[in-house]
Write an enzyme that holds these catalytic residues in place. Structure first.
Site, PDB file in Angstrom:
ATOM      1  N   GLY A 285       0.892  -0.950   0.303  1.00 46.25           N
ATOM      2  CA  GLY A 285       0.274   0.428   0.156  1.00 46.25           C
ATOM      3  C   GLY A 285       1.006   1.373  -0.301  1.00 46.25           C
TER       4      GLY A 285
ATOM      5  N   GLN B  96       2.616  10.337   1.349  1.00 45.07           N
ATOM      6  CA  GLN B  96       3.871   9.700   1.438  1.00 45.07           C
ATOM      7  C   GLN B  96       5.086   9.888   0.443  1.00 45.07           C
ATOM      8  OE1 GLN B  96       2.550   4.644   2.592  1.00 45.07           O
ATOM      9  NE2 GLN B  96       3.787   5.172   3.202  1.00 45.07           N
TER      10      GLN B  96
ATOM     11  N   CYS C  61       5.825   0.021   6.987  1.00 39.76           N
ATOM     12  CA  CYS C  61       5.258   0.856   5.852  1.00 39.76           C
ATOM     13  C   CYS C  61       6.659   1.739   5.260  1.00 39.76           C
ATOM     14  CB  CYS C  61       5.265   1.370   7.287  1.00 39.76           C
ATOM     15  SG  CYS C  61       4.407   3.536   6.283  1.00 39.76           S
ATOM     16  N   LEU C  62       6.314   1.997   4.456  1.00 44.95           N
ATOM     17  CA  LEU C  62       7.588   1.985   3.628  1.00 44.95           C
ATOM     18  C   LEU C  62       8.160   3.302   4.095  1.00 44.95           C
ATOM     19  CD1 LEU C  62       5.903   1.405  -0.133  1.00 44.95           C
ATOM     20  CD2 LEU C  62       7.477   0.191   0.969  1.00 44.95           C
TER      21      LEU C  62
ATOM     22  N   HIS D   6      -4.477   1.537   7.482  1.00 47.27           N
ATOM     23  CA  HIS D   6      -2.745   1.763   7.926  1.00 47.27           C
ATOM     24  C   HIS D   6      -3.064   3.399   6.696  1.00 47.27           C
ATOM     25  CE1 HIS D   6       1.515   1.684   8.116  1.00 47.27           C
ATOM     26  NE2 HIS D   6       1.418   2.314   6.832  1.00 47.27           N
ATOM     27  N   GLU D   7      -3.300   2.812   5.143  1.00 50.59           N
ATOM     28  CA  GLU D   7      -3.350   3.735   4.278  1.00 50.59           C
ATOM     29  C   GLU D   7      -4.129   5.400   4.576  1.00 50.59           C
ATOM     30  OE1 GLU D   7      -1.060   3.679   2.691  1.00 50.59           O
ATOM     31  OE2 GLU D   7      -0.502   1.211   2.779  1.00 50.59           O
TER      32      GLU D   7
ATOM     33  N   HIS E  43      -1.936   7.666   6.403  1.00 53.98           N
ATOM     34  CA  HIS E  43      -1.382   8.568   6.396  1.00 53.98           C
ATOM     35  C   HIS E  43      -2.213   9.550   5.734  1.00 53.98           C
ATOM     36  CE1 HIS E  43       2.618   6.076   6.730  1.00 53.98           C
ATOM     37  NE2 HIS E  43       2.454   4.978   5.749  1.00 53.98           N
TER      38      HIS E  43
END
Ligand code: NI
Length: 176
Positions: free
Chosen positions: A46, A51, A92-93, A134-135, A138
């Protein structure tokens, strides 16, 4: 298509609040394609626009094993969340190499728009439910480490800053 630079925690820009998408044009399509490419290349399941320093309510998700089920969520809203919770080891990226358990509702019903601006709804459970929440965090300027204890979060922050310094130093050597 092109790869986008992913902001790393604790970059302050990760805490900006995303605005709703109002224009569904070729620029948006290009951004979605670039975000998908960036997510697959990372690799991740994701990626939220926040991000990649674009503060609009847009996220791409693919939780399939084969990586062939791209989902695009624009202006997502949670319509319903189960009382039942699940704890999932999240990563997480923007916080590479860090995984920790976060408790969230096990199932959610979400309404969003697709790349053409058409509304759709999804009933999600398991990894997809985790990923959507989660996204969406963000987009609200929240990174998953903020669910962890202050002690853990400070350790992660210190680790990320140390890695950033090391990378900068390596780059300087490389250009000499
Ligand atoms: Ni993330």
């Amino acid at each position: 298509m092109s790869l986008l630079n992913i902001l790393r925690y604790p970059d302050a820009r990760l805490h900006k609040i995303a605005k709703p998408v109002t224009v569904f044009d070729t620029r948006l399509k290009k951004l979605i394609a670039d975000m998908a490419e960036t997510m697959y290349e990372a690799p991740g399941v994701g990626l939220a626009a926040s991000q990649v320093d674009v503060h609009e309510q847009l996220m791409v998700i693919d939780t399939s094993d084969a990586g062939n089920d791209l989902r695009v969520f624009i202006n997502p809203q949670i319509l319903w969340a189960s009382e039942e919770k699940q704890i999932y080891d999240e990563g997480c990226l923007s916080v590479p190499g860090v995984y920790d358990g976060v408790e969230r509702p096990a199932r959610v019903k979400v309404r969003a728009l697709d790349a053409d601006g058409n509304p759709f709804e999804v009933d999600a459970d398991g990894l997809l439910a985790v990923c959507i929440q989660h996204e969406m965090d963000h987009l609200m300027g929240k990174v998953f480490v903020e669910y962890l204890s202050p002690l853990k979060r400070n350790r992660i922050k210190a680790k990320m800053l140390k890695e950033e310094r090391e990378q900068k130093r390596d780059k300087q050597y490389a250009t000499r």
